[in-house]
Design an enzyme around this catalytic site. Structure first.
Site, PDB file in Angstrom:
ATOM      1  N   ASP A 170     -73.248   5.678 106.386  1.00  0.00           N
ATOM      2  CA  ASP A 170     -73.919   5.105 107.731  1.00  0.00           C
ATOM      3  C   ASP A 170     -73.001   4.174 108.551  1.00  0.00           C
ATOM      4  OD1 ASP A 170     -73.592   2.830 106.192  1.00  0.00           O
ATOM      5  OD2 ASP A 170     -75.669   2.188 106.237  1.00  0.00           O
ATOM      6  N   ASN A 324     -31.969  23.328  84.931  1.00  0.00           N
ATOM      7  CA  ASN A 324     -32.980  24.257  84.645  1.00  0.00           C
ATOM      8  C   ASN A 324     -33.954  24.080  85.929  1.00  0.00           C
ATOM      9  OD1 ASN A 324     -32.109  24.875  82.147  1.00  0.00           O
ATOM     10  ND2 ASN A 324     -33.676  23.661  80.975  1.00  0.00           N
ATOM     11  N   GLU A 353     -29.555  25.615  89.295  1.00  0.00           N
ATOM     12  CA  GLU A 353     -29.208  26.421  88.131  1.00  0.00           C
ATOM     13  C   GLU A 353     -30.105  27.531  88.248  1.00  0.00           C
ATOM     14  OE1 GLU A 353     -28.473  24.060  84.719  1.00  0.00           O
ATOM     15  OE2 GLU A 353     -29.419  25.752  83.436  1.00  0.00           O
ATOM     16  N   ASP A 355     -30.746  30.299  85.399  1.00  0.00           N
ATOM     17  CA  ASP A 355     -30.391  30.996  84.021  1.00  0.00           C
ATOM     18  C   ASP A 355     -30.777  32.660  84.070  1.00  0.00           C
ATOM     19  OD1 ASP A 355     -29.577  28.756  82.895  1.00  0.00           O
ATOM     20  OD2 ASP A 355     -31.161  28.628  81.336  1.00  0.00           O
ATOM     21  N   HIS A 368     -36.217  30.425  80.746  1.00  0.00           N
ATOM     22  CA  HIS A 368     -35.183  29.601  79.378  1.00  0.00           C
ATOM     23  C   HIS A 368     -35.179  30.496  78.563  1.00  0.00           C
ATOM     24  CE1 HIS A 368     -33.196  25.934  78.630  1.00  0.00           C
ATOM     25  NE2 HIS A 368     -33.919  26.007  77.596  1.00  0.00           N
ATOM     26  N   GLU A 402     -25.798  30.680  84.779  1.00  0.00           N
ATOM     27  CA  GLU A 402     -25.933  30.839  83.342  1.00  0.00           C
ATOM     28  C   GLU A 402     -26.154  32.186  83.154  1.00  0.00           C
ATOM     29  OE1 GLU A 402     -24.645  28.845  81.103  1.00  0.00           O
ATOM     30  OE2 GLU A 402     -24.385  26.996  82.314  1.00  0.00           O
ATOM     31  N   LYS A 451     -21.233  29.254  91.327  1.00  0.00           N
ATOM     32  CA  LYS A 451     -20.394  28.878  90.293  1.00  0.00           C
ATOM     33  C   LYS A 451     -20.459  29.505  89.053  1.00  0.00           C
ATOM     34  CE  LYS A 451     -20.881  25.101  86.761  1.00  0.00           C
ATOM     35  NZ  LYS A 451     -21.283  26.193  85.890  1.00  0.00           N
ATOM     36  N   LYS A 453     -18.230  32.278  85.922  1.00  0.00           N
ATOM     37  CA  LYS A 453     -17.077  32.812  85.316  1.00  0.00           C
ATOM     38  C   LYS A 453     -16.250  33.417  86.213  1.00  0.00           C
ATOM     39  CE  LYS A 453     -19.303  32.366  81.077  1.00  0.00           C
ATOM     40  NZ  LYS A 453     -20.089  33.590  80.374  1.00  0.00           N
ATOM     41  N   SER A 537     -18.142  22.225  82.405  1.00  0.00           N
ATOM     42  CA  SER A 537     -19.552  21.377  82.046  1.00  0.00           C
ATOM     43  C   SER A 537     -19.308  20.915  80.800  1.00  0.00           C
ATOM     44  CB  SER A 537     -20.718  22.769  81.962  1.00  0.00           C
ATOM     45  OG  SER A 537     -20.814  23.311  83.088  1.00  0.00           O
ATOM     46  N   ASP A 721     -47.840  -3.835  85.431  1.00  0.00           N
ATOM     47  CA  ASP A 721     -49.026  -4.522  84.813  1.00  0.00           C
ATOM     48  C   ASP A 721     -48.770  -5.036  83.693  1.00  0.00           C
ATOM     49  OD1 ASP A 721     -51.381  -5.509  84.508  1.00  0.00           O
ATOM     50  OD2 ASP A 721     -52.572  -3.394  84.358  1.00  0.00           O
ATOM     51  N   ASP A 723     -49.123  -6.356  80.062  1.00  0.00           N
ATOM     52  CA  ASP A 723     -50.236  -6.093  78.918  1.00  0.00           C
ATOM     53  C   ASP A 723     -49.629  -6.842  77.700  1.00  0.00           C
ATOM     54  OD1 ASP A 723     -51.830  -5.322  77.006  1.00  0.00           O
ATOM     55  OD2 ASP A 723     -52.118  -3.403  77.932  1.00  0.00           O
TER      56      ASP A 723
END
Ligand SMILES: *[C@@H]1O[C@H](CO)[C@@H](O)[C@H](O)[C@H]1NC(C)=O
Ligand SMILES: *[C@@H]1O[C@H](CO)[C@@H](O)[C@H](O)[C@H]1NC(C)=O
Length: 773
Positions: A170, A324, A353, A355, A368, A402, A451, A453, A537, A721, A723
């Site tokens: 209202d 990933n 990346e 894969d 994966h 990969e 990137k 081989k 890597s 917070d 606790d």
């Protein structure tokens, strides 16, 4: 309990709140259509498509929807605010809409993309006109929210609350409703006090507040005592700051030095709302507006923009990198999605990346390996990259491959890369010469670098053996746990792969120029034989070990060659490691699971928030010189060592978010300041907690730190917070590089766990930085 409001004499709001700016002033045709409401199909999958009634509420900001035929009472209605929407995509621009493309034409389809990690909303309209009205309408409203100034933002925020609390719609709120609203807003105040303010705001004595009166009530409630005091200290007449007074404030407290005079004029022009004040004076309203603005925030405005030298070799930069990238959830059963690439790229990520595994019909897929994660097509990933790679940054994107594919499918990959990316894919040397150092982000603008081989070097010495070219991460895929097993122990799969490489891989190999994956043979070997375009890597544990045992060597190595760090294969929950340890030794590509919120991503977002969020941050000079002797373990051994003292007076908090939605629960907030940097700089200090006040707590406590390597330090402000029985709950945080801190009285605009803004939640601090003497 702290003082909730300043004495009445402080209350000098000369400016009248005008609430006309929202919605109604942009009452364009589209908004009218949206307010009238439309039936749209919400699509979750090929089989889940349901009609919902969508409507834009009168505030011009909230979109509300519910199922069309839901009965009264138990109909579930959902809503979201335009401020949560990042973009609107037109047509079949999501995986879900693509999957139903044959059923619904593109001109009926659109996707609302949200900030943070919230999923998309895929919608289908009944007519093209309706689709257009929503697409254009939402876009205009997003633009509006993005261009609102501080005052409009605050108005909007108060409006949102009012609408949420005004259950019977209202347009009025009685005292009972206001009390309920205060609870929702995280305010605990005594009833008598609340009633007093309510009565003051209820000028018409109607027993209820209309929106404008409510805004007035809200302003009384949020009087900032501590800001008022600072204002008083610098104002001669207690009413306004004359230009010289403001200049004095900027020079002495905000430590702005030379620029103070000019800045005082600019700030007055920009933030002073009252007309009379504009000729050379700032009122309290303007002062508070300035302090609450981005410019008055803790982050140096000039460091937000692209300001670093971008013409140095790639190896001289930290590069925002994701691991990933295709996963939206964890890596065992999560969902692989193109959206994950879009989200990472939009966040400024510059190394993604992919894969790759053999798929059916000869099309390589991305997922994966050996897990239940769903699969997406390699070619779709590359198309997505092409479209989104340079939306938020022009600087180069590294595509980290990969590769687990067969000969045939590698050839398909090479073809897709060339055909889809075209000129965007860098396939030749930038100047035709064998490089002594890597090219710069500037030279590589708009390019995607592969990137992977590569057979032979750039010098085309084809007799190079390939027996050690299996990267550590592929070893991980073969189920390793140790960091660096000898190639012989890798078993059948890996050997076959090596054989394959030698046999066929030329076409894909030829696409690799500056980012050739090689095995790491130690720093000595790299010093003698390493090429700037070869990169290795390292698993997080291996990198950590090297950083600890041979920090200086690692730093030197990283001045010339790039290194990529990836999370341990044991992190199946896609958790992250602390990237700071890797940055400390100059590692460039410190890949994190972007899909996982938390401290580590806060650090990544914090580091890359500078330099225009372009995904590249120039390393400090002592990490760019090949003969550097810097070691993170011994920061005092560095030339020009100059430790700094950082003193943070945590003054107050404003409208902290509510964590626990439980009715009647009010937070007990505390602030912790955490320093990340070289080992000696790692530190944390916290304030005590304030009972029952998330609305305007005052701590007024000072936390002190000594920073030995300021160039590498990040500062994280966390609100929790308290606790006493269990772990504290996270409420909000903000992380930034130490070098981007502004001294003086500053606001810290807090972010959610997801990294999205949660206005108007903020902290007010007083910062001083001085040399340690
Ligand atoms: C905060 O601390 C300063 C001195 O450090 C003091 O002058 C001031 O009164 C304190 N304010 C509050 C609200 O406690
Ligand atoms: C803020 O910090 C400065 C520098 O340390 C100090 O002079 C000033 O008193 C502090 N302000 C308050 C309100 O304590």
């Amino acid at each position: 309990m702290c003082v909730l409001f300043a004495p009445v004499s402080c209350h000098r709001n000369k400016t009248q709140y005008t609430l006309t700016s929202q919605g109604f002033s942009t009452l364009l045709r589209d908004a009218l259509v949206m307010m009238a409401g439309s039936t749209l199909r919400k699509v979750k999958s090929r089989s889940w498509k349901k009609q919902r009634h969508f409507r834009l509420l009168e505030d011009g900001m909230t979109i509300w929807y519910k199922s069309r035929w839901a009965g009264r009472g138990h109909s579930t209605c959902e809503y979201f605010s335009i401020t949560e929407v990042e973009a609107v995509r037109e047509g079949h621009q999501s995986e879900v809409l693509l999957s139903i493309a044959e059923e619904f034409p593109a001109d009926l389809c659109f996707t609302l993309v949200f900030h943070g990690r919230q999923g998309n909303l895929d919608l289908v309209a009944e007519s093209t006109e309706e689709a257009q009205a929503w697409i254009q309408g939402v876009r205009k409203l997003i633009h509006k929210t993005q261009t609102m100034d501080e005052k409009e933002r605050l108005d909007q925020w108060v409006w949102d609350w009012f609408n949420k609390a005004d259950k019977n719609k209202d347009g009025k709120m009685n005292f009972k409703e206001v009390r309920k609203l205060l609870k929702m807003m995280n305010v605990e105040m005594n009833e008598e006090h609340a009633l007093h303010l309510f009565t003051m705001a209820d000028k018409s004595e109607s027993g209820s507040l209309e929106i404008e009166q409510f805004v007035h009530f809200y302003k009384m409630l949020t009087q900032r005592d501590e800001v008022w005091k600072v204002f008083q200290d610098f104002s001669g007449d207690g009413e306004k700051l004359m230009l010289e007074e403001l200049e004095n404030f900027l020079r002495t407290e905000q430590q702005e030095g030379e620029q103070s005079a000019q800045h005082a004029q600019e700030l007055t022009d920009r933030y002073e709302p009252s007309e009379s004040g504009k000729d050379g004076a700032m009122t309290f309203d303007g002062f508070q507006m300035y302090l609450c603005s981005q410019e008055g925030s803790i982050f140096k405005p000039e460091h937000r923009q692209l300001h670093q030298d971008m013409s140095q070799p790639l190896s001289h930069y930290f590069i925002s990198s994701s691991h990933n990238t295709y996963l939206l959830e964890n890596q065992l059963r999560g969902h692989s999605s193109l959206e994950a690439y879009i989200k990472a790229l939009k966040r400024g990520c510059r190394c993604v990346e992919v894969d790759c595994w053999d798929g059916s019909d000869g099309e390589p897929v991305v997922y994966h390996g050996h897990t239940l994660t769903s699969k997406i097509l390699f070619k779709d990933v590359i198309s997505t990259l092409k479209e989104y790679a340079f939306k938020v940054s022009d600087f180069p994107v590294i595509l980290s491959l990969e590769n687990h594919c067969s000969v045939e499918q590698q050839t398909v990959m090479a073809q897709h890369l060339s055909q889809i990316l075209g000129d965007t894919l860098l396939t030749t040397l930038v100047d035709g010469l064998i490089p002594q150092q890597l090219p710069s982000p500037q030279e590589l603008k708009g390019k995607i670098l592969l990137k992977a081989k590569k057979i032979g070097g750039l010098e085309v010495c084809l007799d190079e053996t390939l027996t050690d070219e299996v990267s550590d991460e592929e070893e991980m895929a073969n189920g390793e746990c140790s960091d660096d097993p000898p190639a012989e122990s890798l078993g059948h799969n890996a050997k076959v792969q090596n054989m394959n490489l030698i046999l066929y891989d030329l076409e894909l190999s030829d696409l690799v120029v500056y980012c050739k994956s090689v095995h790491f043979h130690g720093f000595e070997h790299a010093r003698l034989h390493g090429k700037c375009y070869e990169m290795s890597s390292f698993s997080e544990s291996k990198a950590k070990k090297l950083a600890k045992e041979a920090g200086t060597d690692f730093v030197q190595y990283n001045t010339k060659q790039m290194s990529r760090i990836y999370p341990s294969g044991l992190r199946t929950d896609s958790s992250n490691y602390n990237p700071q340890e890797m940055w400390n030794v100059g590692c460039q590509i410190v890949a994190l699971n972007f899909q996982t919120a938390g401290l580590e991503m806060d650090l990544n977002d914090g580091l890359f928030r500078q330099n225009g969020c372009c995904g590249y941050v120039l390393k400090p000079d002592f990490m760019r010189d090949g003969s550097t002797q810097f070691s993170p373990e011994k920061p005092d051994g560095k030339q020009g060592y100059k430790p700094l003292r950082l003193s943070i007076q945590v003054m107050s908090g404003q409208q902290l978010p509510k964590v626990n939605q439980k009715e009647g629960s009010i937070v007990d907030p505390l602030v912790r300041v955490e320093i990340y940097g070289v080992p000696q700089d790692q530190a944390r200090e916290e304030t005590s907690h304030i009972n029952n006040n998330g609305f305007n707590p005052v701590w007024n406590e000072t936390l002190n730190f000594v920073i030995h390597t300021p160039e590498l330090a990040l500062v994280r402000f966390v609100v929790e917070d308290y606790d006493k029985a269990s772990r504290n709950d996270f409420m909000g945080q903000f992380t930034l590089p130490f070098t981007c801190l502004q001294a003086g009285y500053r606001h810290i605009h807090l972010l959610s766990r997801d990294g999205t803004a949660i206005p108007p939640s903020s902290l007010f601090v007083n910062i001083s930085i001085s040399e340690l003497t």
